[in-house]
Motif scaffolding. Structure first.
Motif, mmCIF file in Angstrom:
data_model
loop_
_atom_site.group_PDB
_atom_site.id
_atom_site.type_symbol
_atom_site.label_atom_id
_atom_site.label_comp_id
_atom_site.label_asym_id
_atom_site.label_seq_id
_atom_site.Cartn_x
_atom_site.Cartn_y
_atom_site.Cartn_z
ATOM 1 N N VAL A 52 0.845 -1.274 -0.082
ATOM 2 C CA VAL A 52 0.105 0.030 0.092
ATOM 3 C C VAL A 52 0.850 1.240 0.018
ATOM 4 O O VAL A 52 0.325 2.271 -0.372
ATOM 5 C CB VAL A 52 -0.999 0.151 1.114
ATOM 6 N N PHE A 53 2.066 1.369 0.206
ATOM 7 C CA PHE A 53 2.991 2.507 0.348
ATOM 8 C C PHE A 53 3.252 3.106 -0.904
ATOM 9 O O PHE A 53 3.370 2.519 -1.899
ATOM 10 C CB PHE A 53 4.235 1.913 0.933
ATOM 11 N N GLY A 54 2.985 4.453 -0.873
ATOM 12 C CA GLY A 54 3.097 5.353 -2.005
ATOM 13 C C GLY A 54 3.022 6.651 -1.644
ATOM 14 O O GLY A 54 2.892 7.124 -0.563
ATOM 15 N N ARG A 55 2.818 7.481 -2.521
ATOM 16 C CA ARG A 55 2.659 8.998 -2.358
ATOM 17 C C ARG A 55 1.179 9.346 -3.140
ATOM 18 O O ARG A 55 0.851 8.844 -4.211
ATOM 19 C CB ARG A 55 3.555 9.684 -2.899
ATOM 20 N N GLU A 146 6.422 20.198 7.427
ATOM 21 C CA GLU A 146 5.536 19.437 6.666
ATOM 22 C C GLU A 146 6.340 18.216 6.065
ATOM 23 O O GLU A 146 7.432 18.123 5.707
ATOM 24 C CB GLU A 146 5.319 20.491 5.401
ATOM 25 N N VAL A 147 5.699 17.155 6.287
ATOM 26 C CA VAL A 147 6.028 15.735 6.035
ATOM 27 C C VAL A 147 5.162 15.213 4.807
ATOM 28 O O VAL A 147 3.958 15.435 4.380
ATOM 29 C CB VAL A 147 6.252 14.896 6.870
ATOM 30 N N GLY A 148 5.609 14.295 3.894
ATOM 31 C CA GLY A 148 5.056 13.511 3.028
ATOM 32 C C GLY A 148 4.641 13.988 1.593
ATOM 33 O O GLY A 148 4.098 13.759 0.722
ATOM 34 N N GLY A 149 5.656 15.268 1.323
ATOM 35 C CA GLY A 149 5.397 15.901 -0.054
ATOM 36 C C GLY A 149 6.410 15.247 -0.802
ATOM 37 O O GLY A 149 7.261 14.305 -0.642
ATOM 38 N N SER A 150 6.773 15.878 -1.782
ATOM 39 C CA SER A 150 7.627 15.871 -3.226
ATOM 40 C C SER A 150 8.909 15.829 -2.815
ATOM 41 O O SER A 150 9.273 16.934 -2.100
ATOM 42 C CB SER A 150 7.242 16.209 -4.509
ATOM 43 N N TYR A 154 13.371 19.698 -2.989
ATOM 44 C CA TYR A 154 14.520 19.590 -1.988
ATOM 45 C C TYR A 154 15.742 19.144 -2.937
ATOM 46 O O TYR A 154 16.870 19.549 -2.442
ATOM 47 C CB TYR A 154 14.208 18.506 -0.751
ATOM 48 N N LEU A 155 15.736 18.048 -3.848
ATOM 49 C CA LEU A 155 16.809 17.810 -4.600
ATOM 50 C C LEU A 155 17.244 18.920 -5.364
ATOM 51 O O LEU A 155 18.456 19.062 -5.672
ATOM 52 C CB LEU A 155 16.297 16.812 -5.473
ATOM 53 N N ASP A 156 16.464 19.562 -6.066
ATOM 54 C CA ASP A 156 16.927 20.883 -6.767
ATOM 55 C C ASP A 156 17.836 21.784 -5.863
ATOM 56 O O ASP A 156 18.907 22.259 -6.192
ATOM 57 C CB ASP A 156 15.746 21.608 -7.464
ATOM 58 N N ALA A 157 17.387 22.040 -4.719
ATOM 59 C CA ALA A 157 17.917 22.925 -3.850
ATOM 60 C C ALA A 157 19.299 22.382 -3.320
ATOM 61 O O ALA A 157 20.295 23.216 -3.290
ATOM 62 C CB ALA A 157 17.256 23.338 -2.429
ATOM 63 N N HIS A 158 19.300 20.983 -3.135
ATOM 64 C CA HIS A 158 20.569 20.295 -2.724
ATOM 65 C C HIS A 158 21.673 20.456 -3.769
ATOM 66 O O HIS A 158 22.682 20.680 -3.427
ATOM 67 C CB HIS A 158 20.068 19.070 -2.461
ATOM 68 N N LEU A 159 21.235 20.195 -5.015
ATOM 69 C CA LEU A 159 22.266 20.351 -6.113
ATOM 70 C C LEU A 159 22.664 21.824 -6.334
ATOM 71 O O LEU A 159 23.920 21.758 -6.587
ATOM 72 C CB LEU A 159 21.653 19.666 -7.378
ATOM 73 N N ALA A 179 12.535 8.612 -7.892
ATOM 74 C CA ALA A 179 12.667 8.566 -9.327
ATOM 75 C C ALA A 179 12.010 9.751 -9.943
ATOM 76 O O ALA A 179 12.395 10.628 -10.989
ATOM 77 C CB ALA A 179 12.072 7.156 -9.865
ATOM 78 N N ARG A 180 10.769 9.942 -9.207
ATOM 79 C CA ARG A 180 10.060 11.081 -9.746
ATOM 80 C C ARG A 180 10.753 12.368 -9.463
ATOM 81 O O ARG A 180 10.739 13.590 -10.576
ATOM 82 C CB ARG A 180 8.900 11.510 -8.858
ATOM 83 N N ALA A 181 11.517 12.520 -8.300
ATOM 84 C CA ALA A 181 12.402 13.765 -8.022
ATOM 85 C C ALA A 181 13.324 13.940 -8.876
ATOM 86 O O ALA A 181 13.666 15.008 -9.668
ATOM 87 C CB ALA A 181 12.711 13.666 -6.598
#
Length: 226
Positions: A52-55, A146-150, A154-159, A179-181
Protein backbone atom coordinates in the motif's frame (compact mmCIF):
# COMPACT_ATOMS: atom_id res chain seq x y z
CA UNK A 1 12.35 -4.45 -16.41
CA UNK A 2 15.20 -3.94 -13.95
CA UNK A 3 17.26 -1.60 -16.11
CA UNK A 4 20.50 -3.55 -15.76
CA UNK A 5 22.56 -1.46 -18.20
CA UNK A 6 25.12 0.95 -16.82
CA UNK A 7 24.32 4.63 -16.57
CA UNK A 8 26.39 7.36 -18.23
CA UNK A 9 29.57 8.26 -16.31
CA UNK A 10 28.62 10.35 -13.30
CA UNK A 11 30.44 12.85 -11.13
CA UNK A 12 28.25 12.65 -8.04
CA UNK A 13 25.89 10.35 -6.11
CA UNK A 14 23.08 11.80 -3.99
CA UNK A 15 22.15 9.16 -1.43
CA UNK A 16 18.80 8.70 0.25
CA UNK A 17 18.93 7.66 3.91
CA UNK A 18 15.91 5.78 5.28
CA UNK A 19 15.49 2.39 3.63
CA UNK A 20 18.55 2.98 1.45
CA UNK A 21 21.61 3.44 3.64
CA UNK A 22 19.74 2.93 6.93
CA UNK A 23 18.08 -0.48 7.30
CA UNK A 24 15.00 0.67 9.19
CA UNK A 25 12.19 -1.47 7.74
CA UNK A 26 11.37 -3.14 11.05
CA UNK A 27 11.17 0.19 12.85
CA UNK A 28 8.98 1.62 10.08
CA UNK A 29 6.49 -1.25 10.22
CA UNK A 30 6.39 -1.17 14.02
CA UNK A 31 5.71 2.57 13.90
CA UNK A 32 2.94 2.12 11.35
CA UNK A 33 1.45 -0.49 13.66
CA UNK A 34 1.51 2.01 16.52
CA UNK A 35 -0.80 4.09 14.33
CA UNK A 36 -2.94 1.03 13.56
CA UNK A 37 -3.29 0.30 17.27
CA UNK A 38 -4.34 3.87 18.02
CA UNK A 39 -7.06 3.65 15.34
CA UNK A 40 -8.20 0.09 16.17
CA UNK A 41 -7.00 -1.24 12.82
CA UNK A 42 -5.41 -4.61 12.09
CA UNK A 43 -1.58 -4.57 12.16
CA UNK A 44 0.42 -4.90 8.96
CA UNK A 45 3.63 -6.74 8.14
CA UNK A 46 6.35 -5.58 5.76
CA UNK A 47 4.76 -7.14 2.62
CA UNK A 48 1.45 -5.59 3.62
CA UNK A 49 2.94 -2.11 4.02
CA UNK A 50 4.86 -2.49 0.77
CA UNK A 51 1.58 -3.34 -0.96
CA UNK A 52 0.00 0.00 0.00
CA UNK A 53 2.95 2.34 0.42
CA UNK A 54 3.10 5.25 -1.99
CA UNK A 55 2.57 8.98 -2.41
CA UNK A 56 0.69 10.83 -1.16
CA UNK A 57 1.44 9.07 2.10
CA UNK A 58 -1.98 9.92 3.51
CA UNK A 59 -3.56 7.58 0.94
CA UNK A 60 -1.41 4.70 2.23
CA UNK A 61 -2.71 5.22 5.75
CA UNK A 62 -6.29 5.47 4.53
CA UNK A 63 -5.92 2.04 2.94
CA UNK A 64 -4.37 0.55 6.08
CA UNK A 65 -6.84 2.15 8.50
CA UNK A 66 -9.85 1.66 6.25
CA UNK A 67 -11.12 5.22 6.73
CA UNK A 68 -10.75 8.73 5.41
CA UNK A 69 -8.16 10.88 7.16
CA UNK A 70 -8.81 14.55 7.81
CA UNK A 71 -6.16 17.12 8.69
CA UNK A 72 -6.56 16.58 12.44
CA UNK A 73 -6.14 12.82 11.98
CA UNK A 74 -3.10 13.41 9.80
CA UNK A 75 -1.39 15.49 12.47
CA UNK A 76 -2.14 12.80 15.04
CA UNK A 77 -0.88 10.02 12.77
CA UNK A 78 2.31 11.94 12.07
CA UNK A 79 2.94 12.42 15.79
CA UNK A 80 2.21 8.79 16.71
CA UNK A 81 4.39 7.46 13.90
CA UNK A 82 7.39 9.66 14.59
CA UNK A 83 7.20 9.20 18.35
CA UNK A 84 7.26 5.42 17.85
CA UNK A 85 9.99 5.64 15.21
CA UNK A 86 12.22 7.74 17.46
CA UNK A 87 11.83 5.21 20.26
CA UNK A 88 13.01 2.47 17.88
CA UNK A 89 15.71 4.38 16.04
CA UNK A 90 18.45 3.07 18.32
CA UNK A 91 17.66 -0.45 17.07
CA UNK A 92 18.33 0.45 13.42
CA UNK A 93 21.65 -0.33 11.76
CA UNK A 94 23.23 0.61 8.48
CA UNK A 95 22.70 -1.62 5.49
CA UNK A 96 25.67 -4.02 5.83
CA UNK A 97 27.02 -2.90 2.44
CA UNK A 98 26.75 0.83 3.15
CA UNK A 99 30.20 1.57 4.66
CA UNK A 100 31.97 -0.31 1.89
CA UNK A 101 30.09 1.19 -1.06
CA UNK A 102 30.38 4.72 0.31
CA UNK A 103 34.11 4.51 0.82
CA UNK A 104 34.64 2.61 -2.43
CA UNK A 105 32.86 5.31 -4.43
CA UNK A 106 34.99 7.96 -2.73
CA UNK A 107 38.17 5.98 -3.39
CA UNK A 108 37.19 5.65 -7.08
CA UNK A 109 37.18 9.45 -7.34
CA UNK A 110 33.46 10.15 -7.09
CA UNK A 111 31.82 12.69 -4.80
CA UNK A 112 28.65 12.06 -2.81
CA UNK A 113 26.11 13.70 -0.56
CA UNK A 114 23.08 12.78 1.52
CA UNK A 115 19.53 14.05 1.02
CA UNK A 116 16.83 12.74 3.34
CA UNK A 117 13.23 13.56 4.16
CA UNK A 118 14.05 12.78 7.80
CA UNK A 119 14.34 15.83 10.04
CA UNK A 120 17.68 17.58 9.57
CA UNK A 121 18.40 18.21 13.25
CA UNK A 122 17.98 14.50 13.97
CA UNK A 123 19.60 13.24 10.79
CA UNK A 124 23.00 14.94 11.25
CA UNK A 125 23.85 13.42 14.65
CA UNK A 126 22.55 10.04 13.48
CA UNK A 127 24.87 10.04 10.47
CA UNK A 128 27.70 11.10 12.74
CA UNK A 129 26.88 8.25 15.14
CA UNK A 130 27.59 5.81 12.32
CA UNK A 131 30.87 7.55 11.51
CA UNK A 132 29.80 8.58 8.01
CA UNK A 133 29.77 12.37 8.16
CA UNK A 134 33.18 12.69 6.55
CA UNK A 135 32.24 10.76 3.40
CA UNK A 136 29.52 13.23 2.38
CA UNK A 137 30.16 16.61 0.83
CA UNK A 138 26.78 17.81 2.12
CA UNK A 139 24.03 16.44 4.35
CA UNK A 140 20.49 17.80 4.03
CA UNK A 141 17.39 16.70 5.88
CA UNK A 142 13.92 18.13 6.21
CA UNK A 143 14.04 21.60 7.74
CA UNK A 144 10.32 22.37 7.81
CA UNK A 145 7.42 20.72 9.60
CA UNK A 146 5.54 19.46 6.55
CA UNK A 147 6.08 15.77 5.77
CA UNK A 148 4.95 13.49 2.99
CA UNK A 149 5.52 15.89 0.09
CA UNK A 150 7.62 15.60 -3.05
CA UNK A 151 11.39 15.38 -2.87
CA UNK A 152 11.96 17.24 -6.14
CA UNK A 153 12.23 20.77 -4.71
CA UNK A 154 14.61 19.55 -2.02
CA UNK A 155 16.77 17.76 -4.59
CA UNK A 156 16.94 20.86 -6.76
CA UNK A 157 18.03 23.00 -3.79
CA UNK A 158 20.52 20.33 -2.69
CA UNK A 159 22.23 20.22 -6.10
CA UNK A 160 22.29 24.00 -6.33
CA UNK A 161 24.01 24.16 -2.94
CA UNK A 162 26.65 21.76 -4.26
CA UNK A 163 27.00 23.80 -7.49
CA UNK A 164 26.19 20.70 -9.51
CA UNK A 165 24.18 20.40 -12.68
CA UNK A 166 21.50 17.68 -12.45
CA UNK A 167 23.16 15.88 -15.37
CA UNK A 168 26.23 15.39 -13.17
CA UNK A 169 24.36 13.48 -10.47
CA UNK A 170 22.67 10.15 -9.80
CA UNK A 171 20.15 9.81 -6.99
CA UNK A 172 20.10 6.42 -5.26
CA UNK A 173 16.90 5.83 -3.30
CA UNK A 174 14.30 3.24 -2.42
CA UNK A 175 10.91 4.74 -3.37
CA UNK A 176 9.21 5.97 -6.52
CA UNK A 177 9.33 9.55 -5.24
CA UNK A 178 13.12 9.38 -5.63
CA UNK A 179 12.68 8.50 -9.30
CA UNK A 180 10.07 11.24 -9.72
CA UNK A 181 12.30 13.83 -8.06
CA UNK A 182 15.27 12.88 -10.25
CA UNK A 183 13.12 13.08 -13.39
CA UNK A 184 11.75 16.51 -12.46
CA UNK A 185 15.18 18.05 -11.98
CA UNK A 186 16.90 16.14 -14.82
CA UNK A 187 19.13 13.76 -12.86
CA UNK A 188 19.69 10.04 -13.28
CA UNK A 189 18.39 7.60 -10.67
CA UNK A 190 18.93 4.05 -9.43
CA UNK A 191 16.38 2.51 -7.09
CA UNK A 192 17.13 -0.22 -4.55
CA UNK A 193 14.51 -2.77 -3.52
CA UNK A 194 15.69 -2.87 0.10
CA UNK A 195 13.13 -0.42 1.53
CA UNK A 196 9.38 -0.28 2.08
CA UNK A 197 8.22 -0.13 -1.54
CA UNK A 198 7.52 -3.16 -3.69
CA UNK A 199 9.89 -4.02 -6.52
CA UNK A 200 7.05 -3.93 -9.03
CA UNK A 201 6.25 -0.35 -8.03
CA UNK A 202 9.91 0.62 -8.40
CA UNK A 203 10.13 -1.03 -11.81
CA UNK A 204 7.03 0.86 -12.96
CA UNK A 205 9.12 4.06 -12.97
CA UNK A 206 11.28 2.74 -15.81
CA UNK A 207 14.40 3.49 -13.79
CA UNK A 208 17.17 1.05 -13.03
CA UNK A 209 16.28 -1.18 -10.04
CA UNK A 210 18.93 -3.04 -8.03
CA UNK A 211 18.56 -5.51 -5.17
CA UNK A 212 21.55 -4.23 -3.18
CA UNK A 213 23.69 -1.15 -2.72
CA UNK A 214 26.64 -2.89 -4.36
CA UNK A 215 24.56 -3.70 -7.40
CA UNK A 216 23.31 -0.11 -7.58
CA UNK A 217 26.76 1.46 -7.46
CA UNK A 218 28.18 -1.12 -9.88
CA UNK A 219 26.03 0.50 -12.60
CA UNK A 220 27.70 3.88 -12.11
CA UNK A 221 31.13 4.92 -13.36
CA UNK A 222 32.65 8.00 -11.72
CA UNK A 223 33.96 10.93 -13.73
CA UNK A 224 36.59 13.16 -12.16
CA UNK A 225 35.58 16.68 -11.17
CA UNK A 226 36.65 19.32 -13.66
Amino acid sequence: MSGSSELPPTRHIVWDWNGTLLADNEAVVASVNAVCEAYDAEPVDLPGWRAVFGRPLRDSYERVLGREIDQRDWRTIDRIYHDAYRRLLHTCELDPEAPHVLRDWRDRGGSQSLLSMFFHDELVPLVDRFGLSSVFGRIDGLRDSEVGGSKAAYLDAHLRSLRLEPSEAVLIGDVTDDARAAAEVGAECVLVSTGVMSRSALESTGRSVADSLRAAVSRITPTMAR
